[in-house]
Write a protein that holds these residues in place. Structure first.
Motif, PDB file in Angstrom:
ATOM      1  N   ASN A   1     -65.661 -17.068  57.868  1.00  0.00           N
ATOM      2  CA  ASN A   1     -65.958 -18.310  58.562  1.00  0.00           C
ATOM      3  C   ASN A   1     -65.986 -18.073  60.072  1.00  0.00           C
ATOM      4  N   PRO A   2     -67.151 -18.199  60.712  1.00  0.00           N
ATOM      5  CA  PRO A   2     -67.233 -17.917  62.160  1.00  0.00           C
ATOM      6  C   PRO A   2     -66.425 -18.886  63.010  1.00  0.00           C
ATOM      7  N   GLU A   3     -66.249 -20.118  62.552  1.00  0.00           N
ATOM      8  CA  GLU A   3     -65.444 -21.067  63.317  1.00  0.00           C
ATOM      9  C   GLU A   3     -63.981 -20.633  63.330  1.00  0.00           C
ATOM     10  N   ILE A   4     -63.513 -20.147  62.189  1.00  0.00           N
ATOM     11  CA  ILE A   4     -62.137 -19.648  62.126  1.00  0.00           C
ATOM     12  C   ILE A   4     -61.986 -18.431  63.030  1.00  0.00           C
ATOM     13  N   PHE A   5     -62.971 -17.554  63.022  1.00  0.00           N
ATOM     14  CA  PHE A   5     -62.923 -16.368  63.874  1.00  0.00           C
ATOM     15  C   PHE A   5     -62.798 -16.750  65.349  1.00  0.00           C
ATOM     16  N   ASN A   6     -63.592 -17.697  65.789  1.00  0.00           N
ATOM     17  CA  ASN A   6     -63.515 -18.121  67.193  1.00  0.00           C
ATOM     18  C   ASN A   6     -62.163 -18.737  67.513  1.00  0.00           C
ATOM     19  N   GLU A   7     -61.602 -19.434  66.547  1.00  0.00           N
ATOM     20  CA  GLU A   7     -60.273 -20.019  66.742  1.00  0.00           C
ATOM     21  C   GLU A   7     -59.219 -18.921  66.844  1.00  0.00           C
ATOM     22  N   GLU A   8     -59.385 -17.851  66.072  1.00  0.00           N
ATOM     23  CA  GLU A   8     -58.453 -16.719  66.138  1.00  0.00           C
ATOM     24  C   GLU A   8     -58.462 -16.076  67.520  1.00  0.00           C
ATOM     25  N   LEU A   9     -59.655 -15.930  68.086  1.00  0.00           N
ATOM     26  CA  LEU A   9     -59.747 -15.334  69.421  1.00  0.00           C
ATOM     27  C   LEU A   9     -58.942 -16.137  70.432  1.00  0.00           C
ATOM     28  N   ASP A  10     -58.969 -17.456  70.281  1.00  0.00           N
ATOM     29  CA  ASP A  10     -58.259 -18.336  71.213  1.00  0.00           C
ATOM     30  C   ASP A  10     -56.773 -18.400  70.907  1.00  0.00           C
ATOM     31  N   LYS A  11     -56.421 -18.664  69.660  1.00  0.00           N
ATOM     32  CA  LYS A  11     -55.023 -18.945  69.316  1.00  0.00           C
ATOM     33  C   LYS A  11     -54.175 -17.695  69.109  1.00  0.00           C
ATOM     34  N   ILE A  12     -54.811 -16.568  68.840  1.00  0.00           N
ATOM     35  CA  ILE A  12     -54.047 -15.335  68.642  1.00  0.00           C
ATOM     36  C   ILE A  12     -54.262 -14.364  69.791  1.00  0.00           C
ATOM     37  N   PHE A  13     -55.498 -13.947  70.021  1.00  0.00           N
ATOM     38  CA  PHE A  13     -55.738 -12.848  70.952  1.00  0.00           C
ATOM     39  C   PHE A  13     -55.559 -13.230  72.417  1.00  0.00           C
ATOM     40  N   THR A  14     -55.579 -14.509  72.761  1.00  0.00           N
ATOM     41  CA  THR A  14     -55.269 -14.880  74.144  1.00  0.00           C
ATOM     42  C   THR A  14     -53.861 -15.446  74.291  1.00  0.00           C
ATOM     43  N   LYS A  15     -53.123 -15.528  73.188  1.00  0.00           N
ATOM     44  CA  LYS A  15     -51.806 -16.158  73.256  1.00  0.00           C
ATOM     45  C   LYS A  15     -50.648 -15.196  73.022  1.00  0.00           C
ATOM     46  N   THR A  16     -50.930 -13.954  72.603  1.00  0.00           N
ATOM     47  CA  THR A  16     -49.832 -13.041  72.321  1.00  0.00           C
ATOM     48  C   THR A  16     -50.052 -11.716  73.041  1.00  0.00           C
ATOM     49  N   TRP A  17     -49.153 -10.760  72.803  1.00  0.00           N
ATOM     50  CA  TRP A  17     -49.260  -9.439  73.418  1.00  0.00           C
ATOM     51  C   TRP A  17     -50.280  -8.607  72.652  1.00  0.00           C
ATOM     52  N   VAL A  18     -51.249  -8.051  73.373  1.00  0.00           N
ATOM     53  CA  VAL A  18     -52.314  -7.251  72.776  1.00  0.00           C
ATOM     54  C   VAL A  18     -52.292  -5.856  73.402  1.00  0.00           C
TER      55      VAL A  18
ATOM     56  N   VAL B   1     -49.011   0.179  76.430  1.00  0.00           N
ATOM     57  CA  VAL B   1     -49.261  -0.893  77.393  1.00  0.00           C
ATOM     58  C   VAL B   1     -49.855  -2.098  76.665  1.00  0.00           C
ATOM     59  N   PHE B   2     -49.231  -3.246  76.851  1.00  0.00           N
ATOM     60  CA  PHE B   2     -49.685  -4.490  76.250  1.00  0.00           C
ATOM     61  C   PHE B   2     -49.985  -5.493  77.367  1.00  0.00           C
ATOM     62  N   ALA B   3     -50.967  -6.347  77.113  1.00  0.00           N
ATOM     63  CA  ALA B   3     -51.326  -7.377  78.095  1.00  0.00           C
ATOM     64  C   ALA B   3     -51.482  -8.720  77.395  1.00  0.00           C
ATOM     65  N   THR B   4     -51.396  -9.790  78.176  1.00  0.00           N
ATOM     66  CA  THR B   4     -51.535 -11.125  77.606  1.00  0.00           C
ATOM     67  C   THR B   4     -52.067 -12.101  78.649  1.00  0.00           C
ATOM     68  N   PHE B   5     -52.806 -13.093  78.174  1.00  0.00           N
ATOM     69  CA  PHE B   5     -53.243 -14.201  79.020  1.00  0.00           C
ATOM     70  C   PHE B   5     -52.161 -15.279  79.098  1.00  0.00           C
ATOM     71  N   ASN B   6     -51.156 -15.176  78.251  1.00  0.00           N
ATOM     72  CA  ASN B   6     -50.138 -16.214  78.120  1.00  0.00           C
ATOM     73  C   ASN B   6     -48.936 -15.901  79.008  1.00  0.00           C
ATOM     74  N   ASN B   7     -48.856 -16.538  80.137  1.00  0.00           N
ATOM     75  CA  ASN B   7     -47.758 -16.268  81.065  1.00  0.00           C
ATOM     76  C   ASN B   7     -46.433 -16.866  80.611  1.00  0.00           C
ATOM     77  N   ASP B   8     -46.473 -17.718  79.596  1.00  0.00           N
ATOM     78  CA  ASP B   8     -45.244 -18.347  79.110  1.00  0.00           C
ATOM     79  C   ASP B   8     -44.648 -17.627  77.902  1.00  0.00           C
ATOM     80  N   ILE B   9     -45.291 -16.554  77.437  1.00  0.00           N
ATOM     81  CA  ILE B   9     -44.822 -15.851  76.253  1.00  0.00           C
ATOM     82  C   ILE B   9     -43.514 -15.123  76.552  1.00  0.00           C
ATOM     83  N   GLU B  10     -42.728 -14.840  75.501  1.00  0.00           N
ATOM     84  CA  GLU B  10     -41.505 -14.074  75.674  1.00  0.00           C
ATOM     85  C   GLU B  10     -41.824 -12.667  76.159  1.00  0.00           C
TER      86      GLU B  10
END
Length: 434
Positions: free
Chosen positions: A35-52, A158-167
């Motif tokens: 499902n492409p809509e789910i994929f786009n949601e994953e990019l937002d809710k997972i890959f920009t919200k946690t340590w990558v 090395v990990f990076a994140t867009f989420n400045n509020d993450i632990e």
């Protein structure tokens, strides 16, 4: 008199499907792969919200070193400035948005946009703007550096994140830190160094590969050709489905699969005799003048650990290499297989590490092509039918508590997959209306 209802009088409302509702304990819906809509949601809710994971410190060893990478779909640059500080910069000029670096890795004094020539320092500061006089009164260079991402490191990763509020990364890794510490021992007492990598894409969803790293169940079937390429004593080691191994849920989506318990700590039992099949490496090290204790340590470390460590969402420390995934589209994923050795370690040691990598994970190796075929077939199968669930319930009835207090199951259980999907469900449910 019978009332006739016209279809145009009926109001139909499409109810969006929640990805979180498609994950249950023991099964996930196949639409998560397609499902492409789910994929786009994953990019937002997972890959920009946690340590990558974006790279290893050894890939940028000197001032001016850089490596390009991604956080989800966002291109970034891992760089080291003149003071040897690390930076993770968005690879996007602040003028018209062009990438300022296309080379995979290298060394430079600055980054220059190829479109209009804006120049940036290694720390992202905007240094040069052609025809600056035309911007008088409307542009302050200090206000337009390359945008930076929060980043932290552990054991050189090395990990990076867009989420400045993450632990903190330390808290996020949690129980996985113990296993990272064990994993880096395969450098034989030297700092871990990336020796090289190869990249490829497969026509499948990123979660298919995420599941694979802690899936021992497939090994004797998919990797039959690899096992047949080994000597008898080594092949016996990889006959581990009925052994004492286990899969442990480490929290935060991380998990470890221990296949060969005696190779968990590569610095234990170094007084044991060197197996005959490793004698060639041992002799090469002796001829270089290394004392016997170091020879034993290097020989044991050269052949990798006995476990796979999955770090949610995009990197695994897999026996003897790093495997990094990048979601390209709902049906395409890029994989990096990264060979590692020891920085400053004896040449025969690092050469053995490379041959080991080539044998299984290299583009002409026995492991990668077979894995890729299996992943592709899963994606194809996800298109069959209008409904369907994928099972991740193996071992659910035989769980135990590990020595570290975590949920664990047999080595062929799907404990790690369930842990990853539990984190996935948590993150995909964020912001969902009650």
């Amino acid at each position: 008199m019978e009332e006739i209802i016209q279809m145009e009088d009926i109001k139909v409302r499409n109810v969006p499907v929640s990805a979180a509702d498609l994950v249950e304990e023991g099964r996930v819906h196949k639409s998560l792969y397609s499902n492409p809509e789910i994929f786009n949601e994953e990019l937002d809710k997972i890959f920009t919200k946690t340590w990558v994971y974006v790279g290893h410190e050894s890939e940028v060893p000197e001032a001016g070193s850089f490596k390009t990478s991604y956080v989800g779909h966002h291109p970034v640059i891992l760089s080291r400035d003149r003071k040897m500080n690390l930076h993770v910069l968005q690879n996007r000029c602040r003028h018209r948005g062009a990438t300022v670096c296309e080379k995979h890795r290298g060394k430079t004094k600055s980054f220059t946009c190829p479109y209009h020539g804006w120049g940036y320092a290694l720390d992202g500061e905007l240094r040069g703007v052609p025809k600056m006089e035309e911007y008088e009164g409307v542009l302050d260079k200090k206000e337009l550096p390359l945008e930076t991402l929060r980043h932290e490191t552990y054991q050189g990763l090395v990990f990076a994140t867009f989420n400045n509020d993450i632990e903190s990364l330390d808290d996020y890794l949690g129980g996985a830190k113990k296993w990272i510490d064990l994993f880096v021992k395969q450098a034989g007492g030297f700092p871990v160094q990336v020796l090289g990598e190869h990249r490829f894409t497969f026509p499948g969803n990123w979660k298919i590969q995420l599941e694979n790293t802690t899936d021992a169940y497939h090994f004797p079937i998919v990797h039959k050709s690899f096992i047949s390429s080994l000597d008898d004593s080594t092949a016996d080691i990889f006959d581990f489905l009925d052994g004492e191994g286990f899969v442990e849920d480490l929290g935060h989506g991380h998990s470890v699969m221990v296949m060969i318990p005696e190779l968990v700590d590569l610095e234990a039992n170094l007084d044991q005799p060197i197996p005959e099949r490793f004698e060639e490496l041992a002799q090469a090290l002796r001829e270089e003048g290394h004392e016997e204790g170091m020879v034993r340590r290097l020989v044991r470390a050269a052949h990798g650990t006995g476990f796979n460590l999955n770090l949610f969402p995009n990197v695994s420390c897999s026996m003897a290499f790093f495997r990094v995934l990048r979601p390209v589209s709902v049906g395409e994923t890029e994989i990096q297989h990264v060979a590692i050795g020891g920085q400053g370690a004896p040449a025969p040691f690092n050469q053995k590490r490379m041959r080991l990598h080539e044998h299984f994970q290299g583009p002409m190796g026995f492991g990668t092509p077979d894995d890729g075929e299996a992943w592709e077939r899963v994606q194809k199968g996800a298109a069959a039918g209008t409904d369907g669930w994928i099972l991740v319930n193996r071992g659910m009835g035989k769980l135990r508590t590990s020595v570290d207090g975590n949920v664990a199951g047999a080595v062929c259980s799907e404990t790690g997959m369930r842990g990853a999907y539990r984190k996935y469900k948590e993150m995909m449910a964020a912001g969902k209306e009650a």
